[in-house]
Scaffold this motif. Structure first.
Motif, PDB file in Angstrom:
ATOM      1  N   ARG A 126      29.070  50.519  43.582  1.00  0.00           N
ATOM      2  CA  ARG A 126      28.111  49.577  44.289  1.00  0.00           C
ATOM      3  C   ARG A 126      27.881  48.212  43.614  1.00  0.00           C
ATOM      4  O   ARG A 126      27.717  47.154  43.960  1.00  0.00           O
ATOM      5  N   LEU A 127      27.880  48.581  42.011  1.00  0.00           N
ATOM      6  CA  LEU A 127      27.489  47.336  41.305  1.00  0.00           C
ATOM      7  C   LEU A 127      28.686  46.145  41.191  1.00  0.00           C
ATOM      8  O   LEU A 127      28.227  44.940  41.074  1.00  0.00           O
ATOM      9  N   VAL A 128      29.847  46.687  41.675  1.00  0.00           N
ATOM     10  CA  VAL A 128      30.810  45.512  41.471  1.00  0.00           C
ATOM     11  C   VAL A 128      30.895  44.795  43.017  1.00  0.00           C
ATOM     12  O   VAL A 128      31.915  44.147  43.324  1.00  0.00           O
ATOM     13  N   GLY A 129      30.057  45.177  43.805  1.00  0.00           N
ATOM     14  CA  GLY A 129      29.905  44.691  44.993  1.00  0.00           C
ATOM     15  C   GLY A 129      30.403  44.968  46.210  1.00  0.00           C
ATOM     16  O   GLY A 129      30.704  44.674  47.306  1.00  0.00           O
ATOM     17  N   VAL A 141      28.893  52.566  40.209  1.00  0.00           N
ATOM     18  CA  VAL A 141      29.660  51.485  39.440  1.00  0.00           C
ATOM     19  C   VAL A 141      30.278  50.594  40.915  1.00  0.00           C
ATOM     20  O   VAL A 141      30.383  49.373  40.710  1.00  0.00           O
TER      21      VAL A 141
END
Lengths: 305, 226
Positions: A216-219, A214
């Motif tokens: 990683r996915l929010v940057g 998660v």
């Protein structure tokens, strides 16, 4: 630079908060780390005992060179100085004929027969000798061969190495083996302890793999995700070092007298007290390094998102 | 702005998630992607986030092929895309406030910006009074609103919403749909994957229909027709 400081501060803060909020997982990881550091600390103490016991045994070994009656004192002293220059030789002591007689007499004062028979003699029957102690039991042979083949050999009556050769060699082999076994055991047990810690931390991070994804996915960058885990790993290590050094207090106090009785010292408790900071530093550095390395390796595989 | 170029995703010969899908999305558009479960909606969105790689084809975000982005570039692209998931994907050990703050910190925001923007985002989704609650203390609708706040806090250019109402009741569903509309009206592109007829029909915007991994329809002012 300021940005780096902000990142570092946030990582430390998040690491501490995560450590607290992950509760049971943190406690479990810390306990395993305490166990590992306890093993490493115990190995440290056993090595101290082993080393001191072995060097005490080693000090019991020496060889004596007996000189012919016609050898003059200055000749013997020149042999002594030649021997002192050998790198293998740790100490050489000269025992003159008179001293040898003195020692013999004091040793046998209780034995009337011996003292009487000595009085019967006009001459001192004892020989002057050099007592040699080597740095290492394996080197006595070199020293003995040096004397035997040197120009001094005509002054020498006998070297007791050749009588005790088998015993010295066997003892020397035993000492080398004992040291190797001690070193090997330390290495193996430390490695096992480290592997257990590594796997525990890996398991702890495995339970958080979804969170890593998660993040990683929010940057978040890999470094941003990893940093708090590394801080947490360091915390496991630091806390475990404190706990284990405290555990060693009662244990060494309890084992102290026994260590003197069985191994002839040093007293483990005295050793613990006088080397407290060194031992703590070793445990602390080991713990923190182990935590940091395990955490960064373990997060790596879940960062591939 | 977003361009899918002949994208296919084949897990195995019998399991084809996407087949030769091509379309583009303009800035400020609101695109609904509809289809039955397994039609490939989620896979499509995952392709844009580079959470999964296509078997063939390319996915562009502006001029960047997201699957060729370096490890340094990818986080930067992801910060320009806000994501909302069916299962919320909040960080369980962080409060609502911290979940939103995390996205800002990941983007390198200063403490002042975090302190300023997080309460604003919470206000937009109507959860100011739940700021210090952990996800397990929130209802499904509230969790999704936290996730939306997290997705918009970095002012992304695109919002990807993957079945955001899948786990919610009709009232919460309506609220989330309204929120997405509001976000789109403020100028953010929205890509919404859903199989909720009511939501899609109430929007009256562009609808892309996927069927068994293929692009079946692309209607400018569409309805959910399958």
């Amino acid at each position: 630079m300021r940005f780096m400081n902000v990142q570092l501060r946030r990582a430390i803060k998040e690491g501490i908060i995560n450590f607290w909020r992950n509760g049971l997982v943190s406690v479990a990881a810390t306990l395993v780390m305490v166990l590992a550091l306890f093993v490493i600390g115990s190995l440290l103490f056993s090595n101290v005992l082993l080393t001191s016991a072995l060097s005490r045994i080693e000090e019991e070994v020496d060889i004596s060179v007996y000189f012919k009656k016609e050898a003059a004192e200055d000749e013997i002293l020149s042999v002594k100085s030649a021997l002192s220059q050998l790198p293998q030789v740790k100490a050489v002591t000269y025992v003159s004929e008179d001293e040898a007689l003195e020692r013999f007499k004091t040793r046998h004062t209780a034995n009337a027969l011996i003292t009487q028979s000595l009085d019967e003699l006009d001459d001192n029957p004892l020989q002057a000798s050099l007592n040699i102690r080597a740095g290492d039991t394996g080197q006595y042979e070199v020293i003995a061969r040096f004397l035997d083949s040197s120009a001094y050999s005509k002054l020498i009556d006998k070297i007791n190495y050749f009588q005790n050769q088998v015993v010295i060699e066997r003892l020397s082999g035993f000492l080398a083996a004992a040291r190797a076994v001690g070193f090997g055991a330390t290495l193996v047990f430390s490695l096992i302890a480290m592997l257990v810690v590594f796997n525990t931390i890996r398991l702890a991070i495995y339970t958080l793999r979804d969170e890593i994804a998660v993040k990683r996915l929010v940057g978040a960058t890999s470094r941003h995700v990893r940093a708090p885990f590394v801080v947490e790993g360091a915390l496991y290590g630091a806390i475990s070092a404190v706990v284990s050094i405290i555990i060693f207090y009662p244990i060494t106090m309890w084992l102290g007298p026994a260590s003197v009785r069985f191994f002839g010292g040093p007293n483990l408790f005295d050793y613990y007290l006088s080397n407290f900071f060194e031992i703590f530093l070793i445990l602390f550095v080991m713990g923190v390094l182990l935590g940091v390395i395990s955490s960064s390796v373990a997060t790596r595989r879940y960062l591939r998102v | 702005m977003i361009y899918f170029d002949k994208v296919s995703k084949v897990y195995s010969p019998t399991s084809i998630a996407l087949e030769d899908v091509s379309f583009s999305v303009e800035p400020k558009e609101f695109v609904s992607i509809v289809g039955h479960s397994g039609a490939g909606k989620t896979t499509l969105l995952k392709m844009l986030l580079a959470e999964d790689k296509p078997t063939s084809g390319k996915v562009f975000f502006e001029s960047i092929n997201v699957h060729e982005a370096s490890r340094d570039e990818l986080p930067k692209i992801r910060r320009r895309i806000g994501s909302i998931f069916q299962d919320f994907r909040l960080l369980p050990t962080k409060t609502a406030y911290e979940n939103i703050a995390f996205a800002m910190e990941a983007a390198g925001a200063t403490d002042e910006d975090v302190e300023n923007d997080v309460p604003q985002a919470l206000e937009l989704v109507g959860l100011v009074n739940k700021a210090l609650h952990f996800p397990h203390e929130l209802s499904g609708g509230e969790k999704q609103r936290v996730a939306i706040a997290r997705a918009i806090v970095n002012h992304p250019e695109v919002i990807l919403a993957d079945e955001p109402t899948g786990n919610l009741d009709p009232i919460n569903t309506k609220e989330i749909a309204e929120l997405l509309k509001k976000i789109n009206n403020l100028g953010t592109t929205v890509m919404l994957a859903t199989h909720n007829h009511d939501v899609v029909n109430s929007l009256g915007r562009r609808v892309i229909t996927l069927d068994k991994g293929k692009l079946a329809r692309d209607d400018k002012k569409g309805r959910y027709i399958i």
